[in-house]
Scaffold this motif. Sequence first.
Motif, PDB file in Angstrom:
ATOM      1  N   SER A 169      -4.091   6.156   5.761  1.00  0.00           N
ATOM      2  CA  SER A 169      -4.122   7.608   5.946  1.00  0.00           C
ATOM      3  C   SER A 169      -4.331   7.966   7.414  1.00  0.00           C
ATOM      4  CB  SER A 169      -5.231   8.236   5.089  1.00  0.00           C
ATOM      5  OG  SER A 169      -6.499   7.708   5.451  1.00  0.00           O
ATOM      6  N   HIS A 170      -4.820   7.007   8.203  1.00  0.00           N
ATOM      7  CA  HIS A 170      -4.955   7.174   9.657  1.00  0.00           C
ATOM      8  C   HIS A 170      -3.998   6.191  10.331  1.00  0.00           C
ATOM      9  CE1 HIS A 170      -8.873   8.468   7.938  1.00  0.00           C
ATOM     10  NE2 HIS A 170      -8.735   9.468   8.810  1.00  0.00           N
ATOM     11  N   ASP A 177       7.371   4.446   8.270  1.00  0.00           N
ATOM     12  CA  ASP A 177       6.071   4.126   8.857  1.00  0.00           C
ATOM     13  C   ASP A 177       5.873   2.623   9.006  1.00  0.00           C
ATOM     14  OD1 ASP A 177       5.409   6.779   9.101  1.00  0.00           O
ATOM     15  OD2 ASP A 177       4.257   6.884   7.241  1.00  0.00           O
ATOM     16  N   ASN A 183       0.821  -1.213   0.000  1.00  0.00           N
ATOM     17  CA  ASN A 183       0.000   0.000   0.000  1.00  0.00           C
ATOM     18  C   ASN A 183       0.858   1.267   0.000  1.00  0.00           C
ATOM     19  OD1 ASN A 183      -3.155  -0.462   0.488  1.00  0.00           O
ATOM     20  ND2 ASN A 183      -2.013  -2.145   1.429  1.00  0.00           N
ATOM     21  N   SER A 229      -7.716   2.769   7.004  1.00  0.00           N
ATOM     22  CA  SER A 229      -6.775   3.020   5.921  1.00  0.00           C
ATOM     23  C   SER A 229      -5.465   3.541   6.483  1.00  0.00           C
ATOM     24  CB  SER A 229      -7.360   4.046   4.931  1.00  0.00           C
ATOM     25  OG  SER A 229      -7.420   5.323   5.535  1.00  0.00           O
TER      26      SER A 229
END
Length: 415
Positions: A289-290, A237, A231, A287
Amino acid sequence: MNGQAAVSPFSIASIVVSMTIAAIGSGIMFAYVPFMLTRSETPWAAGAAVTAVAFGGLVGCVLGGPLIKRVGHARLFACSMAMVIIAAVLIAADLPAYIWIFARGIYGAAANVNFIIAQSWLNHAASNEWRGKAMSFFYMAYVLGLGCGNWIFGQIPTDGNLAPLAVVFFTALAILPIGLTRLPNPPAPARVNVDIKMAWKISPVGLVGVLASGGLSMVVQGFLPIYASTNNVSQTDVAMLMFVMQTGLLFVQYPLGILSDRMDRRIVLLITCVLIVFAGFGAFFSSFSHLYILMIVFLIFGGSVETVYSVANAHANDRADPGDFVPLSSTLLVAWSTAATIVPLMVTMLTPVLGGKTFIVAAMAVAVVYGLFVLQRLKERGPAPEAERESHEVRSAQLPNAAALTEPGAVNPGN
């Protein structure tokens, strides 16, 4: 103490330090390999590498005891660490993906042999009074070492071979403390038979729980970095996500383990299965994004998986006679390793068809099936008597109880 003179807790520090340093190298490689393979021309190889690690671990279970009997703990520890270095060098070289898969298989076998050596040595060196605390500290130190390795991966450039070279460095460093220890080698191991029928008779919930935790551990721990990398999550991260997941041992397993000392362990296992399902839903619908929400979700996910292993293991030991402990523990280890091989293999085969979230669905499915099995056993057998319960000890599904394969007798004091 198995006939050995008592030693102080400080005297076993060399074993704990060696394995913690080795765990740092393992943590780097557990993040590096899937991150790189998912970006290669053969992304399927990332899942195959997870299966290879588990299958190698199963081979290590079979070979560990006989090899220790042949050459002794200290020499075999150096040899197995050398095999980890060889695996890292193969990955550092510019070689095809199937070589990386083979190298991860070598690592899996060598790592399980290291687990067998370290746990066996700790069991024999520690006195009855502090053996449980020493083993719990060992598990926590190893898992946090994995987490540190995950974090270090996030700081290393991936455009060269610095990451596998760092693994070589940490693995070589890990040989020194245990190579210089003055602790005597434990006695030569005896042959231990694997007895599935006996383990089922003692504790169906324990046996099936360890089977479930084998699949859960390798799926969640092994496929998370693959899922994140596919992804397009950044290297930093991915590393932080894996680091946070390792802390689930402290924030989830430890309190649930204490709870299992105060109530029927099967109820705690049911609670844990519910947590895995809820964490699975959270992971499935969240997702990247969080990212901070996903970190919390996978902290619960990873910690719950660790809890299934430790509480199921304790539940089995509650019901075992002292003379059955060694064959029971060795049977549970082989069961764990078998499930840890088969479930990731199935996920690897299904992922191209069902997508990158297949591992989440697989973990939820295992938790649901096991939870229903535990519920059925609760209805059939009723509550467990208080007298049958022992104190829970922190255990890691990433570091299963391998010491039983090298026990010289039938009784392992302190368990």
